[in-house]
Enzyme design. Structure first.
Site, PDB file in Angstrom:
ATOM      1  N   HIS A   1      -4.634  -3.736  -8.823  1.00 48.15           N
ATOM      2  CA  HIS A   1      -3.180  -3.919  -8.792  1.00 48.15           C
ATOM      3  C   HIS A   1      -2.772  -4.753  -7.575  1.00 48.15           C
ATOM      4  O   HIS A   1      -1.986  -5.702  -7.686  1.00 48.15           O
ATOM      5  CB  HIS A   1      -2.469  -2.560  -8.731  1.00 48.15           C
ATOM      6  CG  HIS A   1      -2.403  -1.845 -10.037  1.00 48.15           C
ATOM      7  ND1 HIS A   1      -3.527  -1.452 -10.728  1.00 48.15           N
ATOM      8  CD2 HIS A   1      -1.342  -1.440 -10.780  1.00 48.15           C
ATOM      9  CE1 HIS A   1      -3.160  -0.838 -11.837  1.00 48.15           C
ATOM     10  NE2 HIS A   1      -1.837  -0.812 -11.899  1.00 48.15           N
TER      11      HIS A   1
ATOM     12  N   HIS B   1      -5.472   5.229  -5.052  1.00 47.65           N
ATOM     13  CA  HIS B   1      -6.221   4.434  -4.078  1.00 47.65           C
ATOM     14  C   HIS B   1      -6.021   4.979  -2.675  1.00 47.65           C
ATOM     15  O   HIS B   1      -5.058   5.705  -2.397  1.00 47.65           O
ATOM     16  CB  HIS B   1      -5.759   2.975  -4.089  1.00 47.65           C
ATOM     17  CG  HIS B   1      -6.199   2.203  -5.295  1.00 47.65           C
ATOM     18  ND1 HIS B   1      -7.511   1.887  -5.548  1.00 47.65           N
ATOM     19  CD2 HIS B   1      -5.480   1.679  -6.323  1.00 47.65           C
ATOM     20  CE1 HIS B   1      -7.590   1.189  -6.668  1.00 47.65           C
ATOM     21  NE2 HIS B   1      -6.376   1.064  -7.168  1.00 47.65           N
TER      22      HIS B   1
END
Length: 291
Positions: free
Chosen positions: A185, A239
């Site tokens: 992302h 993350h």
């Protein structure tokens, strides 16, 4: 007679050029489609040869004990955030810059070159990220929640465990939980943000003085959008900060390399693909928009 012969030769040359251009564009578009399809298959773990590396863990590793949450920014949203604003801004800018002085086919060719360069660099960036993800096999913070390994997390010793079986039922989610580093992302949005920020500086800010007050605002909004996506990934327990930083770094580097290798971002590069209809018209166009 001589004039007719010249016209015939010129017509044949145009037809030959047109055919070669069509073939070249078809090959390039085919390459984009193949590369993009390969990226998607990698991202969704559809190629068995590139399945994520099976990394072990310490059962007392608290960085893997976060709960699984629904994503704030889904993959489809990332594509829209990354590519749609860039495509629209580039389209509008090139029309305003060149619409009055370039023939229609020249403008389309120039626009295709810019967008094509952006998409090709974007595809290579995603390919690099996905291959790195699969090779590293870094576990996401919610790995224990989706894997549910067949071992007790209480009173266990500090032993590195590699022999385990996931009791989770969502195999796709378990595979994806092994692809934390680097963040795809972050790489996607920071590639697009860097590309667009530099494009605005080279093609708008340096050309039109009247737009210079607005360019920093747009560039700040673009960078803020990329930053938001990265922060949302940390908030969603998908993350760690180092994953986001690594992904953003990869995206920025690929965007800079793409722009550096793409000559169409300069006036010289523009004329390589399309020659101005009249030098006086070009000079007048520049004077009108710089005052």
């Amino acid at each position: 007679m001589e004039k007719n012969k010249h016209n015939i030769v010129e017509k044949l040359q145009k037809e030959t050029t047109l055919r070669s251009t069509i073939v070249k564009v078809a090959v390039e578009v085919g390459l984009y489609v193949i590369l993009g399809t390969f990226d998607v298959l990698l991202a969704y773990n559809k190629i068995n040869f590139f399945r994520p590396f099976r990394r072990g863990f310490f059962c007392s590793d608290q960085s893997l004990m976060f709960p699984y949450k629904e994503l704030s920014v889904k993959e489809s949203h990332v594509i829209l955030i990354a590519l749609l604003p860039s495509t629209l801004i580039i389209f509008a800018t090139e029309i305003f810059r060149n619409g009055r002085r370039l023939k229609k086919y020249c403008y389309l060719q120039l626009y295709y070159r810019i967008i094509g360069s952006m998409l090709f660099g974007f595809s290579l960036c995603i390919l690099f990220v996905e291959l790195t993800k699969s090779s590293v096999g870094s576990l996401r913070p919610y790995f224990f929640a989706v894997c549910r390994p067949n071992m007790t997390l209480t009173n266990c010793t500090d032993v590195y465990i590699t022999d385990y079986v996931c009791r989770g039922t969502d195999s796709a989610l378990i595979f994806d939980a092994r692809k934390s580093f680097p963040s795809g992302h972050a790489a996607s949005v920071w590639y697009a943000a860097t590309f667009l920020v530099i494009y605005i500086h080279l093609r708008i800010y340096r050309r039109w003085k009247r737009s210079r007050a607005f360019c920093p605002i747009i560039q700040t909004l673009v960078a803020a959008s990329a930053l938001y996506v990265g922060v949302s990934r940390i908030q969603d327990n998908a993350h760690r900060p180092i994953d986001i930083l690594a992904g953003a770094t990869v995206g920025i580097i690929f965007a800079i390399i793409t722009i550096y290798l793409s000559s169409v971002f300069t006036e010289k590069g523009t004329k390589t693909y399309c020659t101005a209809v009249n030098s006086e018209e070009e000079r007048q166009f520049t004077m009108e928009n710089e005052t």
